[in-house]
Design a protein around this motif. Sequence first.
Motif, short mmCIF file in Angstrom:
data_model
loop_
_atom_site.label_atom_id
_atom_site.label_comp_id
_atom_site.label_asym_id
_atom_site.label_seq_id
_atom_site.Cartn_x
_atom_site.Cartn_y
_atom_site.Cartn_z
N ILE A 294 0.83 -1.21 0.00
CA ILE A 294 0.00 0.00 0.00
C ILE A 294 0.87 1.26 0.00
O ILE A 294 1.78 1.40 0.82
CB ILE A 294 -0.93 0.00 1.23
N ARG B 248 1.00 -9.29 9.37
CA ARG B 248 -0.05 -8.29 9.30
C ARG B 248 -0.57 -8.01 10.71
O ARG B 248 -0.64 -8.90 11.55
CB ARG B 248 -1.18 -8.77 8.39
N TYR C 7 -0.05 -5.62 2.00
CA TYR C 7 0.62 -5.17 3.22
C TYR C 7 0.79 -3.65 3.22
O TYR C 7 0.92 -3.01 2.17
CB TYR C 7 2.03 -5.77 3.30
N THR C 8 0.82 -3.08 4.44
CA THR C 8 1.41 -1.76 4.58
C THR C 8 2.92 -1.96 4.56
O THR C 8 3.41 -3.08 4.71
CB THR C 8 1.01 -1.10 5.91
#
Length: 584
Positions: free
Chosen positions: A527, A546, A536-537
């Motif tokens: 992201i 996560r 995922y960030t």
Amino acid sequence: MHCSAKLQKLTECQAKPAQSTRRTGLFPGLGPACRRHGPPLSCLAPLHREVIAMTYIPPSADATRTYWQHMPQDPGIPEPTDAADPELQRHLTTLKNDFKKYDTANEDVNGSSFLGRFFDGPDGRVSADDLKAVVKDGGKSGDFTPAQVEAARYFLDHPEALAHLDTAAAPRNGGSHWERPDGLVGLRDVDAALQDTQTFAGGHTFISQMPVIPVNESSWTPQQKAAAVTLAAGQGLDPEQRADQQMFLNTLEAHKDDAAWLQGYLRALGGARSGELLYRSLTAGGRDQATARAALKTLKANQSLSESDLTGAVFKTSPASKSSVPLKTLIAADELQQTIEARRTTLSQAGPDSMPVDTSTYSSYDALLTVLHPDNAKVISETATRYGIPPALLSGTVASEMDFDHAPKDKLHDGLWRHAPDGLIPDSVWTAGEKVGPGAGITSVHADTLKWAVDYMKEHQVPGAAEAQAFWDAEGRLANAADFPQSVEAAAIVLAALTHLRTGSLPSDMSPQDMAVTWGAFRTGVIGHTPGGKGYTLEEFRAGQRTADDANKVVTATGDEHTRIGGNAYQSEPYFQYLDGALG
């Protein structure tokens, strides 16, 4: 009952009588119903009930092979020959070195018939009559040495060893053709048999790629009889008419708990045909798959398949295939399939929203056999080295993309991409009202993601940046984007960029879990960094787990903290675990 009569009974017990009396080699022709559906299990029962009384002795800690021991009530049944037996190798070497002496032994010892006087002489073949003549002479004439007599007696006393010789050099095509024994041994057969003693040294089950069935039916064991029926059912028939797979499955089902019986049956079929039939059964799914798995479980539990068996026995997935697959790879693919199925079952406990949306175009069998194909493995290894990433990361990514993320529309897209007229790349083709995705090739790398990776590598001076830019700029890149080498290189560039984004470098060593997390980002993005990233960030990607509420929900529902690495990473990790070990 004589075996031929039993085989005739086998065809007569079909629901529909055979419409043809065509014969296939030594065996009565199988009627249409039998060829299509195979006989019911009761039809094979007369053969199966004549089981040799054997005691199977598992190998001790320092043993190098599995032993068979026949009970006293079966004195007429010969003991199976071990391919690695030094005695066998010694007699094969004698036969090879003195082949010309054996070639004319029958004429030399017993004389020639009237016509034989005109036609006798070396013909490049050794028959059982030649061996009997050497034993009859016993060296008394001075024409044969004790070693030559001993070798002749050995092969006459060991029908399986002689059967192995008979077809050892037959075409090893792994298809439906069965090279039947003819009782004649050529020098090429001897050479091939000697090679088998090296290939299957330490083997517990196989001694040859080819079927090992004596020419004389009276010496057949029940396992060899069952193998002969199976082979005859596939002889010279179209794939849709062949009943060999059904007969194979019937036999496995009847003896699924008897490792010794299964060993003898697979041994008689030979490595190539056993592998092909196991492949067809496992990939069929359902009951066929369950039956094959049960037999393999029995063999494994009894240590009946050694490393030599698994690597020495190779087969072709189809008669048209140009390369062979080791049985070891097939079994690894099946174990991967079961592990992945179990992991998906675990994820399903958290509800359908927690499951990755996967495709079913390809299976674990297709994926693993593809990445380990010698030609493909070379492309993957060389490409991974060029971009500084572990070969297992790239190989596992190709396998995961095949198994989980390649839909029928992607196959259609790839075909259109390869065959579209020059200048007309179908990146916006629509079919059945649905737009075909823009990612070409087996790894489905989208153009915008590839461009991001090329620019990222150049901006951060990642090793391989120049090669990545050259790949992007290359003339013909788009036209060839769906080809395997192009698709693999595109994936390698994206993986290199993602690995650097995650770690700040290109580490030479990555754990299978790290590789699986990287593929998770490859599939769904990061992201705020990759185009359209929704996985995922960056913090999650770098931590390898996560932390969002939905991840907590999955951990709570499944009771498995490891699911926190993400659904895509969790289900694909078995690929990376296996390939990390296989590729080093």
